[in-house]
Design an enzyme around this catalytic site. Structure first.
Site, short mmCIF file in Angstrom:
data_model
loop_
_atom_site.label_atom_id
_atom_site.label_comp_id
_atom_site.label_asym_id
_atom_site.label_seq_id
_atom_site.Cartn_x
_atom_site.Cartn_y
_atom_site.Cartn_z
N THR A 87 -7.63 -22.78 -5.59
CA THR A 87 -6.54 -23.91 -5.46
C THR A 87 -6.16 -24.17 -6.65
O THR A 87 -7.07 -24.52 -7.36
CB THR A 87 -7.18 -25.11 -4.78
OG1 THR A 87 -8.11 -24.79 -3.67
CG2 THR A 87 -6.12 -26.33 -4.06
N LYS A 162 -2.12 -24.69 1.52
CA LYS A 162 -3.61 -25.04 1.57
C LYS A 162 -3.08 -26.69 1.36
O LYS A 162 -4.04 -27.43 2.09
CB LYS A 162 -4.10 -24.41 0.47
CG LYS A 162 -5.21 -25.09 0.03
CD LYS A 162 -6.50 -24.72 0.59
CE LYS A 162 -7.78 -25.80 -0.19
NZ LYS A 162 -8.62 -26.10 0.04
N LYS A 237 -8.62 -34.18 -5.89
CA LYS A 237 -7.70 -32.87 -7.02
C LYS A 237 -6.52 -32.39 -6.11
O LYS A 237 -5.30 -31.94 -6.22
CB LYS A 237 -8.93 -31.72 -7.13
CG LYS A 237 -8.08 -29.99 -7.93
CD LYS A 237 -8.81 -29.38 -8.03
CE LYS A 237 -7.97 -27.96 -8.03
NZ LYS A 237 -9.00 -26.64 -8.02
P1 NAD Z 1 -17.14 -23.75 -9.49
O1 NAD Z 1 -16.66 -25.05 -10.79
O2 NAD Z 1 -18.06 -24.32 -8.75
O3 NAD Z 1 -17.04 -22.48 -9.88
C1 NAD Z 1 -15.69 -22.38 -10.99
C2 NAD Z 1 -15.83 -21.44 -12.53
O4 NAD Z 1 -15.46 -20.64 -12.87
C3 NAD Z 1 -16.86 -22.21 -13.16
O5 NAD Z 1 -18.54 -21.53 -12.35
C4 NAD Z 1 -16.67 -21.86 -14.14
O6 NAD Z 1 -17.38 -21.33 -15.23
C5 NAD Z 1 -15.58 -20.37 -14.59
N1 NAD Z 1 -15.25 -20.40 -15.42
C6 NAD Z 1 -14.02 -21.36 -15.51
N2 NAD Z 1 -13.14 -20.60 -16.84
C7 NAD Z 1 -13.36 -20.06 -16.93
C8 NAD Z 1 -12.57 -18.32 -17.50
N3 NAD Z 1 -11.80 -18.49 -18.68
N4 NAD Z 1 -13.35 -17.11 -16.81
C9 NAD Z 1 -14.15 -16.46 -16.10
N5 NAD Z 1 -14.64 -18.35 -15.49
C10 NAD Z 1 -14.17 -19.20 -15.53
O7 NAD Z 1 -15.76 -24.76 -8.52
P2 NAD Z 1 -15.68 -24.05 -6.59
O8 NAD Z 1 -16.80 -24.99 -5.91
O9 NAD Z 1 -16.48 -22.38 -6.60
O10 NAD Z 1 -13.99 -23.42 -6.39
C11 NAD Z 1 -13.14 -22.98 -6.80
C12 NAD Z 1 -12.26 -22.66 -6.74
O11 NAD Z 1 -12.07 -23.13 -5.24
C13 NAD Z 1 -11.00 -24.27 -7.11
O12 NAD Z 1 -9.94 -24.05 -7.38
C14 NAD Z 1 -11.71 -24.92 -5.48
O13 NAD Z 1 -10.71 -25.42 -5.55
C15 NAD Z 1 -11.30 -24.11 -4.32
N6 NAD Z 1 -12.16 -24.54 -3.39
C16 NAD Z 1 -13.31 -24.84 -3.51
C17 NAD Z 1 -14.03 -25.13 -1.54
C18 NAD Z 1 -15.70 -26.12 -2.23
O14 NAD Z 1 -16.09 -26.35 -1.39
N7 NAD Z 1 -16.27 -26.01 -3.20
C19 NAD Z 1 -13.56 -25.29 -1.00
C20 NAD Z 1 -12.08 -24.68 -0.93
C21 NAD Z 1 -11.38 -24.64 -2.13
#
Ligand code: NAD
Length: 291
Positions: A87, A162, A237
């Site tokens: 997102t 979204k 966010k």
């Molecule tokens: P998260 O923080 O668990 O995962 C993100 C991952 O990206 C982390 O493991 C981090 O180490 C990695 N990362 C950061 N910089 C990086 C780079 N330069 N190269 C490679 N990896 C890198 O977050 P999440 O909960 O998995 O969410 C991911 C996305 O999905 C976000 O944009 C969030 O808004 C969206 N989202 C989350 C949910 C939820 O319920 N968690 C629901 C819908 C959408």
């Protein structure tokens, strides 16, 4: 076909694992060194995307997405597809779409709804933006990781859908919680309140499917001491992204702006961080009219 997967966090890891389970050769990379079941780990993002027909990113925000896209696009095979499921702000999605197009890479912005449960169960909903060709080449992967994909329009349209959806969600959750808190003070039984509203014109997903009152309605984070679920800071966010988009599109969104301000106060000053976004109910319960 080989798949590269960048960002193996809470959402990315189970999504990548589902692709591996479906028989694809998936190579992943995460700066935190996280892994996913059945997924090979690469030493860098560039290594993960080499020779891949499809690359998926699942990253925290637009700035990181843009950095990663600049790292990987030059190493991707021409004609391959880049699917960003993070997102992010609409502008970042459009910038990455243009960089991908210049490099002859198909790009789809495809943020998801459904949370961690949807990611591990393979039941996510994808909201996609991009060309017909890009959407068609991404579709088989949406089918594995999710249960529904809507092609919303050109690049950026997935992110637009979204943040509009989540702006409604933030506003209706606050409205539902303040109404429950008022009902409490009026001496109304919570179950009766649910029985009426869930079948009347005040109904919504927040009330009917994710009721913020413990022990009422279907199972929800309220029944688990408001452990997320969907954390309040993630709602903040998304409300920030919708206000950013509203500013750049000159749209008047007073309810979205107020919802953002209330979630910001909740997360930053009232212990809301790390709690589910439906913990707005105990917050309102603890307040009086002049706070
Ligand atoms: P998260 O923080 O668990 O995962 C993100 C991952 O990206 C982390 O493991 C981090 O180490 C990695 N990362 C950061 N910089 C990086 C780079 N330069 N190269 C490679 N990896 C890198 O977050 P999440 O909960 O998995 O969410 C991911 C996305 O999905 C976000 O944009 C969030 O808004 C969206 N989202 C989350 C949910 C939820 O319920 N968690 C629901 C819908 C959408």
């Amino acid at each position: 076909m080989k798949i590269g997967f960048i960002g193996l966090g809470n959402m990315g890891a189970p999504m990548a694992a589902n692709l591996a389970k479906a028989g694809y050769k998936v190579t992943g990379f995460d700066t935190a060194g996280t892994t996913a079941e059945g997924v090979a780990n690469a030493a860098s993002a560039q290594d993960a995307v080499k020779g891949a027909g499809v690359v998926i990113t699942m990253l925290p925000n637009g700035a990181i997405l843009q950095t990663v896209a600049r790292e990987i696009i030059p190493h991707m095979t021409k004609g391959a597809t880049l699917i960003d499921c993070s997102t992010v702000d609409v502008d970042s999605a459009k910038i990455v779409a243009e960089e991908a197009e210049n490099a002859k890479i198909l790009f789809v912005d495809a943020p998801v709804s459904g949370g961690i449960g949807g990611a591990s169960g393979g039941t996510l909903t994808f909201m996609a933006g991009g060309t017909d060709d890009a959407f068609a080449s991404a579709s088989p992967f949406f089918d594995i990781m999710g249960q529904k994909a809507v092609h919303c329009g050109a690049a950026g349209a997935g992110q637009a859908a979204k943040i509009c959806n989540n702006m409604i969600l933030g506003v209706t959750m606050i409205a539902t919680c303040e109404a429950f808190a008022l009902a409490d003070k009026l001496g109304l039984d919570r179950q009766k309140m649910f029985d009426v509203v869930s079948t009347s014109s005040g109904y919504s997903w927040s009330m009917n499917a994710y009721c913020p009152a413990p022990g009422i309605g279907p199972q929800s984070p309220a029944d688990n001491d408001y452990k997320p679920g969907f954390a309040a800071e993630l709602m903040l966010k998304d409300l920030g992204l919708s206000q950013q988009a509203a500013e750049s599109a000159d749209a008047d969104t007073p309810m979205g702006a107020l919802a953002r301000a209330i979630y910001q106060q909740f997360v930053e000053n009232e212990g809301g961080k790390g709690r589910d976004f439906s913990a707005m109910l105990p917050r309102f319960e603890a307040r009086s009219r002049d706070h």
